[in-house]
Design a protein around this motif. Structure first.
Motif, PDB file in Angstrom:
ATOM      1  N   LEU A 113       0.816  -1.214   0.000  1.00 53.90           N
ATOM      2  CA  LEU A 113       0.000   0.000   0.000  1.00 53.90           C
ATOM      3  C   LEU A 113       0.849   1.262   0.000  1.00 53.90           C
ATOM      4  CD1 LEU A 113      -2.869  -1.048   2.452  1.00 53.90           C
ATOM      5  CD2 LEU A 113      -2.957  -0.902  -0.042  1.00 53.90           C
ATOM      6  N   GLY A 114       2.110   1.118  -0.337  1.00 57.78           N
ATOM      7  CA  GLY A 114       2.941   2.303  -0.514  1.00 57.78           C
ATOM      8  C   GLY A 114       3.812   2.638   0.685  1.00 57.78           C
ATOM      9  N   TYR A 115       4.525   3.739   0.550  1.00 56.68           N
ATOM     10  CA  TYR A 115       5.462   4.219   1.580  1.00 56.68           C
ATOM     11  C   TYR A 115       4.760   4.372   2.929  1.00 56.68           C
ATOM     12  CZ  TYR A 115       8.090   7.641   4.294  1.00 56.68           C
ATOM     13  OH  TYR A 115       8.745   8.307   5.314  1.00 56.68           O
ATOM     14  N   LYS A 116       5.421   3.910   3.993  1.00 52.21           N
ATOM     15  CA  LYS A 116       4.833   3.973   5.326  1.00 52.21           C
ATOM     16  C   LYS A 116       5.319   5.208   6.076  1.00 52.21           C
ATOM     17  CE  LYS A 116       4.347  -1.051   5.899  1.00 52.21           C
ATOM     18  NZ  LYS A 116       4.735  -2.224   6.712  1.00 52.21           N
ATOM     19  N   ILE A 117       4.378   5.986   6.540  1.00 52.22           N
ATOM     20  CA  ILE A 117       4.691   7.153   7.355  1.00 52.22           C
ATOM     21  C   ILE A 117       5.148   6.683   8.732  1.00 52.22           C
ATOM     22  CG2 ILE A 117       3.741   9.255   8.394  1.00 52.22           C
ATOM     23  CD1 ILE A 117       1.690   9.248   6.073  1.00 52.22           C
ATOM     24  N   ALA A 118       6.319   7.165   9.150  1.00 53.93           N
ATOM     25  CA  ALA A 118       6.935   6.755  10.420  1.00 53.93           C
ATOM     26  C   ALA A 118       7.174   5.248  10.464  1.00 53.93           C
ATOM     27  CB  ALA A 118       6.073   7.188  11.607  1.00 53.93           C
ATOM     28  N   GLY A 119       7.237   4.624   9.289  1.00 49.70           N
ATOM     29  CA  GLY A 119       7.463   3.193   9.216  1.00 49.70           C
ATOM     30  C   GLY A 119       6.283   2.366   9.678  1.00 49.70           C
ATOM     31  N   LEU A 120       5.097   3.003   9.841  1.00 47.61           N
ATOM     32  CA  LEU A 120       3.946   2.307  10.413  1.00 47.61           C
ATOM     33  C   LEU A 120       2.726   2.291   9.504  1.00 47.61           C
ATOM     34  CD1 LEU A 120       4.132   3.749  14.059  1.00 47.61           C
ATOM     35  CD2 LEU A 120       4.778   1.436  13.325  1.00 47.61           C
ATOM     36  N   VAL A 121       2.352   3.433   8.949  1.00 50.96           N
ATOM     37  CA  VAL A 121       1.084   3.564   8.234  1.00 50.96           C
ATOM     38  C   VAL A 121       1.335   3.983   6.787  1.00 50.96           C
ATOM     39  CG1 VAL A 121      -1.154   4.731   8.156  1.00 50.96           C
ATOM     40  CG2 VAL A 121      -0.081   4.227  10.363  1.00 50.96           C
ATOM     41  N   PRO A 122       0.890   3.189   5.804  1.00 56.79           N
ATOM     42  CA  PRO A 122       1.048   3.591   4.402  1.00 56.79           C
ATOM     43  C   PRO A 122       0.372   4.940   4.139  1.00 56.79           C
ATOM     44  CG  PRO A 122       0.407   1.284   4.555  1.00 56.79           C
ATOM     45  CD  PRO A 122       0.276   1.849   5.932  1.00 56.79           C
ATOM     46  N   PHE A 123       0.993   5.763   3.307  1.00 57.37           N
ATOM     47  CA  PHE A 123       0.457   7.096   3.034  1.00 57.37           C
ATOM     48  C   PHE A 123      -0.906   7.042   2.355  1.00 57.37           C
ATOM     49  CE2 PHE A 123       2.069   6.164  -1.159  1.00 57.37           C
ATOM     50  CZ  PHE A 123       1.314   6.942  -2.033  1.00 57.37           C
ATOM     51  N   THR A 124      -1.243   5.915   1.742  1.00 59.01           N
ATOM     52  CA  THR A 124      -2.534   5.786   1.064  1.00 59.01           C
ATOM     53  C   THR A 124      -3.701   5.594   2.032  1.00 59.01           C
ATOM     54  OG1 THR A 124      -2.018   3.430   0.804  1.00 59.01           O
ATOM     55  CG2 THR A 124      -1.567   4.868  -1.080  1.00 59.01           C
ATOM     56  N   ILE A 125      -3.422   5.171   3.246  1.00 62.16           N
ATOM     57  CA  ILE A 125      -4.498   4.881   4.200  1.00 62.16           C
ATOM     58  C   ILE A 125      -5.291   6.134   4.566  1.00 62.16           C
ATOM     59  CG2 ILE A 125      -5.019   4.058   6.529  1.00 62.16           C
ATOM     60  CD1 ILE A 125      -4.448   1.855   4.477  1.00 62.16           C
ATOM     61  N   PRO A 126      -4.660   7.242   4.970  1.00 60.75           N
ATOM     62  CA  PRO A 126      -5.469   8.445   5.227  1.00 60.75           C
ATOM     63  C   PRO A 126      -6.186   8.968   3.991  1.00 60.75           C
ATOM     64  CG  PRO A 126      -3.100   8.923   5.410  1.00 60.75           C
ATOM     65  CD  PRO A 126      -3.249   7.444   5.356  1.00 60.75           C
ATOM     66  N   LEU A 127      -5.629   8.710   2.795  1.00 61.81           N
ATOM     67  CA  LEU A 127      -6.332   9.100   1.572  1.00 61.81           C
ATOM     68  C   LEU A 127      -7.623   8.302   1.411  1.00 61.81           C
ATOM     69  CD1 LEU A 127      -3.411   9.443  -1.034  1.00 61.81           C
ATOM     70  CD2 LEU A 127      -4.565  11.254   0.259  1.00 61.81           C
ATOM     71  N   SER A 128      -7.570   7.019   1.757  1.00 61.79           N
ATOM     72  CA  SER A 128      -8.786   6.208   1.657  1.00 61.79           C
ATOM     73  C   SER A 128      -9.820   6.641   2.695  1.00 61.79           C
ATOM     74  CB  SER A 128      -8.454   4.717   1.797  1.00 61.79           C
ATOM     75  OG  SER A 128      -7.996   4.421   3.100  1.00 61.79           O
ATOM     76  N   TRP A 129      -9.363   7.021   3.885  1.00 59.12           N
ATOM     77  CA  TRP A 129     -10.280   7.571   4.889  1.00 59.12           C
ATOM     78  C   TRP A 129     -10.957   8.830   4.336  1.00 59.12           C
ATOM     79  CZ3 TRP A 129     -11.980   5.851   9.579  1.00 59.12           C
ATOM     80  CH2 TRP A 129     -11.266   4.829  10.212  1.00 59.12           C
ATOM     81  N   PHE A 130     -10.171   9.669   3.663  1.00 60.04           N
ATOM     82  CA  PHE A 130     -10.721  10.904   3.109  1.00 60.04           C
ATOM     83  C   PHE A 130     -11.807  10.627   2.075  1.00 60.04           C
ATOM     84  CE2 PHE A 130     -10.218  13.381  -0.901  1.00 60.04           C
ATOM     85  CZ  PHE A 130     -11.060  14.432  -0.559  1.00 60.04           C
TER      86      PHE A 130
END
Length: 312
Positions: A113-130
């Motif tokens: 799911l792409g690059y992980k912010i802080a090594g934890l959460v893929p950057f695409t996850i907040p986009l999907s929430w949006f």
């Protein structure tokens, strides 16, 4: 405006096509690796690229389509008033969840799911929430408001509650599809009581969605948000195709027990989304067409009289 509409449709089509491509890969190619081996080198490379980045592509196109739609129908200010809280508050919840287990339970993201912010959460996850959060809230608000640009506090609470319910219902099919199939994208570190998911995961989804929808509603309090039934096409399509993506993977890749959460998601998500979209105010053209017919009917029932005519 025409260029915005064209860009919106392009992103929506790309969103749907990339999801269909990913669905075919997960359901047809992955279980049958001999199909990949029979492809020419270019085909094998395309498949590897699709499996590595397909999840990123469909989320980016979905977020782009919804962002353009929001800008076109709501304006820049209202779009940013939803986008910023939804991205940052959902990212905060995800970072907290992957670090402490609150509010979703103990879990971690895998690759895909792409690059992980802080090594934890893929950057695409907040986009999907949006983008799923916005379409869920827009559908709920349009249905509750029935054409009213501004809602009273009862209507605001109802729209937020229904919007977060639509968002959580999607997770009933998304989580099993993404965490319990042969190609998972995240894993729970505990066995959840609700078909492998902890109940607090569902509470976390409901709470996170309600939080950023409440912030957006507060920021929209002086903005007249009027969306009629004709403008519910993109939100409803985005909601339904994303639901279908998770539901198809869940019911075809997992055992028959998972028909229950899927059916529950249809009852709490798909049916209300369709009903709320229908309850939105009809388009102005529909009302204009209805007025002449009503006027004609009245004229037919009341015969015209000459001014000054005498009656016995």
């Amino acid at each position: 405006m025409k260029q915005l509409l064209m860009a919106e449709r392009f992103c929506l089509i790309a969103h749907v096509v990339s999801m269909a491509f990913g669905l075919a890969g997960l359901l047809l190619i992955v279980p049958n690796p001999e199909l990949v081996m029979s492809l020419p080198p270019a085909g094998q490379t395309l498949f590897q690229w699709g499996m590595a980045g397909g999840g990123v592509v469909y989320i980016i196109f979905g977020a782009a389509a919804v962002a353009i739609y929001a800008y076109r129908t709501l304006g820049l200010g209202a779009t940013l008033a939803f986008l910023v809280p939804s991205v940052f508050l959902s990212l905060s919840s995800e970072l907290l969840g992957t670090s402490t287990g609150f509010p979703f339970g103990n879990y971690h993201y895998l690759s895909g799911l792409g690059y992980k912010i802080a090594g934890l959460v893929p950057f695409t996850i907040p986009l999907s929430w949006f983008y799923l959060g916005l379409v869920s809230y827009i559908i709920a608000r349009a249905g509750v408001g029935g054409g009213k640009g501004k809602l009273n506090w009862v209507g605001q609470i109802g729209a937020i509650a229904l919007g977060s319910l639509l968002l959580t219902a999607w997770d009933f099919v998304l989580d099993p599809a993404m965490s319990q199939t042969s190609v998972p994208f995240w894993e729970f570190e505990e066995l959840g009581a609700f078909f492998g998911m902890p109940y607090r995961n569902l509470a976390g989804w409901m709470g996170t969605g309600a939080l950023f929808m409440s912030v957006a509603a507060f920021l929209w309090r002086k903005t007249s948000i009027k969306l009629d039934r004709s403008e519910m096409g993109l939100p409803l399509i985005v909601y339904l195709v994303n639901f279908a993506f998770g539901a198809i993977i869940t019911v075809t890749s997992l055992d028959s027990r998972f028909w229950f959460p899927t059916s529950l998601a249809v009852l709490l998500g798909v049916v209300p989304a369709i009903v709320l979209s229908w309850l939105a105010k009809p388009a102005a053209d529909d009302l204009t067409e209805a007025i002449p017919s009503l006027e004609s009917a009245l004229k037919a029932e009341i015969p015209s009289q000459r001014v000054g005519a005498l009656h016995k």
